[in-house]
Design a protein around this motif. Structure first.
Motif, PDB file in Angstrom:
ATOM      1  N   THR A  27       0.715  -1.184   0.058  1.00  0.00           N
ATOM      2  CA  THR A  27      -0.078   0.068  -0.099  1.00  0.00           C
ATOM      3  C   THR A  27       0.971   1.162  -0.233  1.00  0.00           C
ATOM      4  N   GLY A  29       1.355   4.973   0.651  1.00  0.00           N
ATOM      5  CA  GLY A  29       0.834   6.099   1.324  1.00  0.00           C
ATOM      6  C   GLY A  29       1.301   7.403   1.054  1.00  0.00           C
ATOM      7  N   ASP A  32      -1.676  12.732  -1.521  1.00  0.00           N
ATOM      8  CA  ASP A  32      -2.841  13.010  -2.269  1.00  0.00           C
ATOM      9  C   ASP A  32      -3.347  11.694  -2.972  1.00  0.00           C
ATOM     10  N   PRO A  33      -4.307  10.871  -2.337  1.00  0.00           N
ATOM     11  CA  PRO A  33      -4.506   9.513  -3.017  1.00  0.00           C
ATOM     12  C   PRO A  33      -5.190   9.953  -4.351  1.00  0.00           C
ATOM     13  N   SER A  38      -1.448   8.948  -8.357  1.00  0.00           N
ATOM     14  CA  SER A  38      -1.788   7.859  -7.495  1.00  0.00           C
ATOM     15  C   SER A  38      -2.430   6.599  -8.239  1.00  0.00           C
ATOM     16  N   SER A  39      -3.596   7.045  -9.140  1.00  0.00           N
ATOM     17  CA  SER A  39      -4.089   6.193  -9.683  1.00  0.00           C
ATOM     18  C   SER A  39      -3.196   5.250 -10.879  1.00  0.00           C
ATOM     19  N   SER A  42      -1.548   2.487  -9.360  1.00  0.00           N
ATOM     20  CA  SER A  42      -1.905   1.385  -9.345  1.00  0.00           C
ATOM     21  C   SER A  42      -2.273   0.597 -10.769  1.00  0.00           C
ATOM     22  N   SER A  50      -2.375  -0.917  -3.609  1.00  0.00           N
ATOM     23  CA  SER A  50      -3.477   0.184  -3.210  1.00  0.00           C
ATOM     24  C   SER A  50      -2.595   1.506  -2.945  1.00  0.00           C
ATOM     25  N   VAL A  51      -3.304   2.513  -2.996  1.00  0.00           N
ATOM     26  CA  VAL A  51      -2.938   3.873  -2.649  1.00  0.00           C
ATOM     27  C   VAL A  51      -3.975   4.528  -1.657  1.00  0.00           C
ATOM     28  N   LEU A  52      -3.392   4.844  -0.705  1.00  0.00           N
ATOM     29  CA  LEU A  52      -4.179   5.463   0.549  1.00  0.00           C
ATOM     30  C   LEU A  52      -3.475   6.642   0.820  1.00  0.00           C
ATOM     31  N   ASP A  53      -3.971   7.109   1.964  1.00  0.00           N
ATOM     32  CA  ASP A  53      -3.160   8.472   2.595  1.00  0.00           C
ATOM     33  C   ASP A  53      -2.019   7.723   3.520  1.00  0.00           C
ATOM     34  N   ALA A  57      -2.259   3.921   5.203  1.00  0.00           N
ATOM     35  CA  ALA A  57      -1.508   2.887   4.612  1.00  0.00           C
ATOM     36  C   ALA A  57      -0.571   2.011   5.531  1.00  0.00           C
TER      37      ALA A  57
END
Ligand code: NAP
Length: 210
Positions: A27, A29, A32-33, A38-39, A42, A50-53, A57
């Motif tokens: 993941t 972190g 700005d997800p 960020s996409s 992925s 995954s991409v989270l804040d 993460a």
């Protein structure tokens, strides 16, 4: 393993995608997800990461990789939440902006400062002595690049050694976390050889044994 990558730049992206390719649950972190980059992360992994804040993460992971610029390390860690008990891989180098030297050294190290900012975290200094271009391993014609690990927690160092080995590195126990005082200047030597010494970034350190 569940691995959070804080800092999805050159180093973080390379390590995260490489470990995701080995089946780890990675993941990123990021600040700005929702940002397009960020996409893109992925997409680059065919949806395997995954991409989270940053706190999201870190909370879901047992290993947290810190791969921000040194100047952002303290702020990034302060947003990550409680890291006690987690293995934190410190890839940063406390470089001066013009790469002429280190901001800290001799009587402390970036890694020791990071340990002081993350009480209870199991810090391992690693992945700081090779360029990101070769961090996913296997780029030196079958020769195994040494990956020096410094840390005070033996089981954390073993986890990082296993992760390094999966990327075809030769993990070398480089002693306690205070030996980051030796590994951070070694990174500076790599930078100097690569950028000023005319060797380019296709170089790496190898510990030879008789
Ligand atoms: N480059 C190398 O070959 C290499 C090799 C060994 C070690 N290192 C060390 O590894 C570290 C990263 O280097 P790099 O080349 O990967 O840098 P980079 O490409 O500039 O990436 C740094 C990343 O950190 C993120 N970041 C900055 N502040 C943050 C914060 N507060 N919270 C979360 N993420 C934050 C940035 O995100 P944004 O997109 O949001 O700005 C960016 O994605 C440095 O300390 C460097 O000295 C680099």
């Amino acid at each position: 393993m569940k691995i959070a990558i804080i800092g999805a730049g050159n180093v973080g992206r390379t390590l995260g995608l490489a470990w995701a390719g080995k089946g780890h649950e990675v993941t990123f972190g990021v600040r700005d997800p929702a940002a397009p980059k960020s996409s893109a992360l992925s997409d680059a992994s065919n949806g395997r990461v995954s991409v989270l804040d940053v706190p999201g993460a870190a909370a879901r992971s047992e290993v947290v990789v810190l791969a921000t610029p040194w100047t952002a390390a303290k702020a990034a860690l302060s947003t990550a939440g409680n890291l006690a008990g987690k293995v934190v891989i410190d890839c940063t180098n406390p470089l001066k902006a013009d790469l002429s030297g280190l901001e800290v050294g001799l009587d402390t190290s970036g890694a020791e400062l990071i340990a002081s900012w993350t009480p209870g975290a199991r810090i391992v200094k690693a992945f700081n002595t090779i360029g990101y271009e070769h961090m996913s391993g296997q780029s030196f014609g079958g020769q195994r690049v040494s990956m020096f690990l410094a840390g005070d927690d033996a089981s954390a160092k073993q986890i990082v050694a296993d992760l390094a080995q999966e990327l075809a590195f030769d993990p070398v126990d480089a002693g306690p976390l205070s030996n980051a005082r030796l590994l951070e200047p070694l990174a500076l030597l790599w930078i100097d050889l690569a950028l000023r010494g005319g060797h380019g970034t296709g170089i790496a350190f190898q510990l030879l044994r008789t």
